[in-house]
Enzyme design. Structure first.
Site, PDB file in Angstrom:
ATOM      1  N   GLY A 140       0.814  -1.230  -0.077  1.00 23.45           N
ATOM      2  CA  GLY A 140      -0.186  -0.052   0.085  1.00 23.45           C
ATOM      3  C   GLY A 140       0.942   1.201  -0.157  1.00 23.45           C
ATOM      4  O   GLY A 140       2.043   1.296   0.325  1.00 23.45           O
TER       5      GLY A 140
ATOM      6  N   GLN B 172       3.148   9.997   1.615  1.00 24.53           N
ATOM      7  CA  GLN B 172       4.253   9.546   1.761  1.00 24.53           C
ATOM      8  C   GLN B 172       5.282   9.844   0.670  1.00 24.53           C
ATOM      9  O   GLN B 172       6.378   9.485   0.674  1.00 24.53           O
ATOM     10  CB  GLN B 172       3.999   7.789   1.939  1.00 24.53           C
ATOM     11  CG  GLN B 172       3.298   7.347   3.201  1.00 24.53           C
ATOM     12  CD  GLN B 172       3.216   6.042   3.055  1.00 24.53           C
ATOM     13  OE1 GLN B 172       2.314   5.201   2.527  1.00 24.53           O
ATOM     14  NE2 GLN B 172       4.347   5.201   3.679  1.00 24.53           N
TER      15      GLN B 172
ATOM     16  N   CYS C 162       5.704   0.003   7.889  1.00 25.23           N
ATOM     17  CA  CYS C 162       5.166   1.040   7.033  1.00 25.23           C
ATOM     18  C   CYS C 162       6.479   1.544   6.087  1.00 25.23           C
ATOM     19  O   CYS C 162       7.751   1.644   6.795  1.00 25.23           O
ATOM     20  CB  CYS C 162       4.929   2.102   8.303  1.00 25.23           C
ATOM     21  SG  CYS C 162       4.329   3.807   7.179  1.00 25.23           S
ATOM     22  N   LEU C 163       6.384   2.008   5.094  1.00 25.38           N
ATOM     23  CA  LEU C 163       7.677   2.389   4.166  1.00 25.38           C
ATOM     24  C   LEU C 163       8.204   3.530   4.818  1.00 25.38           C
ATOM     25  O   LEU C 163       9.305   3.957   4.365  1.00 25.38           O
ATOM     26  CB  LEU C 163       6.976   2.600   2.754  1.00 25.38           C
ATOM     27  CG  LEU C 163       6.129   1.446   2.197  1.00 25.38           C
ATOM     28  CD1 LEU C 163       5.692   1.925   0.685  1.00 25.38           C
ATOM     29  CD2 LEU C 163       7.342   0.252   1.937  1.00 25.38           C
TER      30      LEU C 163
ATOM     31  N   HIS D  43      -4.662   1.400   7.713  1.00 26.66           N
ATOM     32  CA  HIS D  43      -3.393   2.058   7.687  1.00 26.66           C
ATOM     33  C   HIS D  43      -3.159   3.105   6.675  1.00 26.66           C
ATOM     34  O   HIS D  43      -2.630   4.212   7.118  1.00 26.66           O
ATOM     35  CB  HIS D  43      -2.438   0.725   7.445  1.00 26.66           C
ATOM     36  CG  HIS D  43      -0.994   1.169   7.428  1.00 26.66           C
ATOM     37  ND1 HIS D  43       0.066   0.822   8.341  1.00 26.66           N
ATOM     38  CD2 HIS D  43      -0.251   2.017   6.481  1.00 26.66           C
ATOM     39  CE1 HIS D  43       1.277   1.296   8.468  1.00 26.66           C
ATOM     40  NE2 HIS D  43       1.325   2.053   7.047  1.00 26.66           N
ATOM     41  N   GLU D  44      -3.616   2.962   5.437  1.00 22.68           N
ATOM     42  CA  GLU D  44      -3.516   3.968   4.503  1.00 22.68           C
ATOM     43  C   GLU D  44      -4.260   4.945   4.649  1.00 22.68           C
ATOM     44  O   GLU D  44      -3.822   6.378   4.847  1.00 22.68           O
ATOM     45  CB  GLU D  44      -3.707   3.323   2.977  1.00 22.68           C
ATOM     46  CG  GLU D  44      -2.699   2.276   2.754  1.00 22.68           C
ATOM     47  CD  GLU D  44      -1.300   2.514   3.007  1.00 22.68           C
ATOM     48  OE1 GLU D  44      -0.762   3.702   2.803  1.00 22.68           O
ATOM     49  OE2 GLU D  44      -0.656   1.497   3.051  1.00 22.68           O
TER      50      GLU D  44
ATOM     51  N   HIS E  24      -2.687   7.620   7.161  1.00 18.07           N
ATOM     52  CA  HIS E  24      -1.711   8.389   6.613  1.00 18.07           C
ATOM     53  C   HIS E  24      -2.400   9.838   6.325  1.00 18.07           C
ATOM     54  O   HIS E  24      -1.816  10.890   6.273  1.00 18.07           O
ATOM     55  CB  HIS E  24      -0.842   7.714   5.332  1.00 18.07           C
ATOM     56  CG  HIS E  24       0.115   6.898   5.878  1.00 18.07           C
ATOM     57  ND1 HIS E  24       1.204   7.409   6.332  1.00 18.07           N
ATOM     58  CD2 HIS E  24       0.512   5.494   5.394  1.00 18.07           C
ATOM     59  CE1 HIS E  24       2.049   6.309   6.447  1.00 18.07           C
ATOM     60  NE2 HIS E  24       1.486   5.073   5.976  1.00 18.07           N
TER      61      HIS E  24
HETATM   62  O1  K1U Z   1       1.585   2.532   3.803  1.00 19.53           O
HETATM   63  C1  K1U Z   1       2.684   1.887   3.814  1.00 19.53           C
HETATM   64  O2  K1U Z   1       3.766   2.356   4.634  1.00 19.53           O
HETATM   65  C2  K1U Z   1       2.812   0.719   3.247  1.00 19.53           C
HETATM   66  C3  K1U Z   1       2.596  -0.617   4.096  1.00 19.53           C
HETATM   67  C4  K1U Z   1       1.231  -1.068   4.184  1.00 19.53           C
HETATM   68  C5  K1U Z   1       0.924  -1.989   5.233  1.00 19.53           C
HETATM   69  C6  K1U Z   1       1.613  -3.312   5.550  1.00 19.53           C
HETATM   70  C7  K1U Z   1       1.183  -3.878   6.459  1.00 19.53           C
HETATM   71  C8  K1U Z   1       0.204  -3.894   7.192  1.00 19.53           C
HETATM   72  C9  K1U Z   1      -0.590  -2.547   6.825  1.00 19.53           C
HETATM   73  C10 K1U Z   1      -0.398  -1.903   5.888  1.00 19.53           C
HETATM   74  C11 K1U Z   1       3.685  -1.587   3.598  1.00 19.53           C
HETATM   75  O3  K1U Z   1       3.750  -2.136   2.680  1.00 19.53           O
HETATM   76  S1  K1U Z   1       4.891  -2.302   4.705  1.00 19.53           S
HETATM   77  C12 K1U Z   1       5.800  -3.388   3.940  1.00 19.53           C
HETATM   78  C13 K1U Z   1       5.175  -4.764   3.668  1.00 19.53           C
HETATM   79  O4  K1U Z   1       5.013  -5.246   2.561  1.00 19.53           O
HETATM   80  C14 K1U Z   1       4.545  -5.600   4.693  1.00 19.53           C
HETATM   81  C15 K1U Z   1       4.714  -5.405   6.206  1.00 19.53           C
HETATM   82  C16 K1U Z   1       4.010  -6.089   7.053  1.00 19.53           C
HETATM   83  C17 K1U Z   1       3.279  -7.187   6.894  1.00 19.53           C
HETATM   84  C18 K1U Z   1       3.025  -7.281   5.418  1.00 19.53           C
HETATM   85  C19 K1U Z   1       3.506  -6.741   4.565  1.00 19.53           C
HETATM   86 ZN    ZN Z   2       2.541   3.397   6.479  1.00 18.75          ZN
END
Ligand code: K1U
Ligand code: ZN
Length: 162
Positions: A53, A58, A106-107, A148-149, A152
Site C-alpha cells: 500500500g 508518503q 510502514c514504508l 493503515h493508508e 496516513h
Molecule cells: O503505507 C505503507 O507504509 C505501506 C505498508 C502497508 C501495510 C503493511 C502491513 C500492514 C498494513 C499496511 C507496507 O507495505 S509495509 C511493507 C510490507 O510489505 C508488509 C509489512 C508487514 C506485513 C506485510 C507486508
Molecule cells: Zn505506512
C-alpha cells in the site's frame, strides 16, 4: 500518450508532511495528465519498495489518495492477491465492531514492525482513477491496509498505537 513511471522519494517518520491532514482532491483534477502521472508514480514507488500500500503524503503530496495492493506474504500467507486499487477521497462508511490484531510495517518507518488492533472489515466509498464512484466491503488483511493508508491521510502512523 503512455506515461513514463518515476520512483518518488518516500517521506520518513519525523517529516511534517506525514503529520498533516491531507486535502481532498477536486474531482475535476482526476483526469488531468499531471494527476494521472502522480497515480502512476505512486504505484511504481510502492512496487519498487515492495509495499502492499501507499498514501500520497508518503511521497510528499498532501492529498487524499491511497493505493491498496494486497498479496500473500510471510506474515499473511493467505492474503488475497489483488490488482492495485487506487482510492481517491476515500470515506470509511462503516467499521466492523469485531477487531483483530495483526503485524504492520510502514514504508515511512524504517525497520519497525508492531501488532496493531484494527476493525476486521470495513465499507469504503471512493473515486477510482477514472473519477467513478465505487463502494466496496473489505475484510482481513485488505481491510487492515485500507485502515493503515487512511490513517496516513489523517496524519497518523501505526507507531502511534504502540
Ligand atoms: O503505507 C505503507 O507504509 C505501506 C505498508 C502497508 C501495510 C503493511 C502491513 C500492514 C498494513 C499496511 C507496507 O507495505 S509495509 C511493507 C510490507 O510489505 C508488509 C509489512 C508487514 C506485513 C506485510 C507486508
Ligand atoms: Zn505506512
Amino acid at each position: 500518450m503512455p506515461l513514463t513511471p518515476h520512483i518518488l522519494p518516500i517521506a520518513q517518520n519525523g517529516e511534517m508532511v506525514l503529520r498533516q491532514i491531507a486535502q481532498a482532491v477536486d474531482p475535476k483534477e482526476i483526469k488531468t495528465p499531471l494527476f494521472q502521472q502522480l497515480l502512476t508514480d505512486m504505484q511504481t514507488t510502492m512496487e519498487n519498495a515492495n509495499g502492499v500500500g501507499i498514501a500520497a503524503p508518503q511521497v510528499y503530496v498532501s492529498k487524499r489518495i491511497i493505493i491498496v495492493a494486497s498479496r500473500p506474504n510471510p506474515r499473511y500467507p493467505d492474503a488475497p492477491e489483488m490488482q492495485p486499487e487506487i482510492m481517491i477521497n476515500p470515506e470509511i462508511l462503516q467499521l466492523s465492531p469485531e477487531t483483530v490484531c495483526g503485524e504492520e510495517g510502514c514504508l515511512s518507518v524504517n525497520e519497525q514492525r508492531a501488532m496493531v488492533e484494527r476493525a476486521q472489515s470495513l465499507r469504503v466509498r471512493y473515486l477510482n482513477r477514472h473519477g467513478d464512484t465505487q463502494e466496496n466491503l473489505y475484510e482481513g488483511f485488505v481491510a487492515r491496509i485500507v485502515q493503515h493508508e487512511y490513517d496516513h491521510l489523517e496524519g497518523k502512523l501505526f507507531i502511534d498505537y504502540v
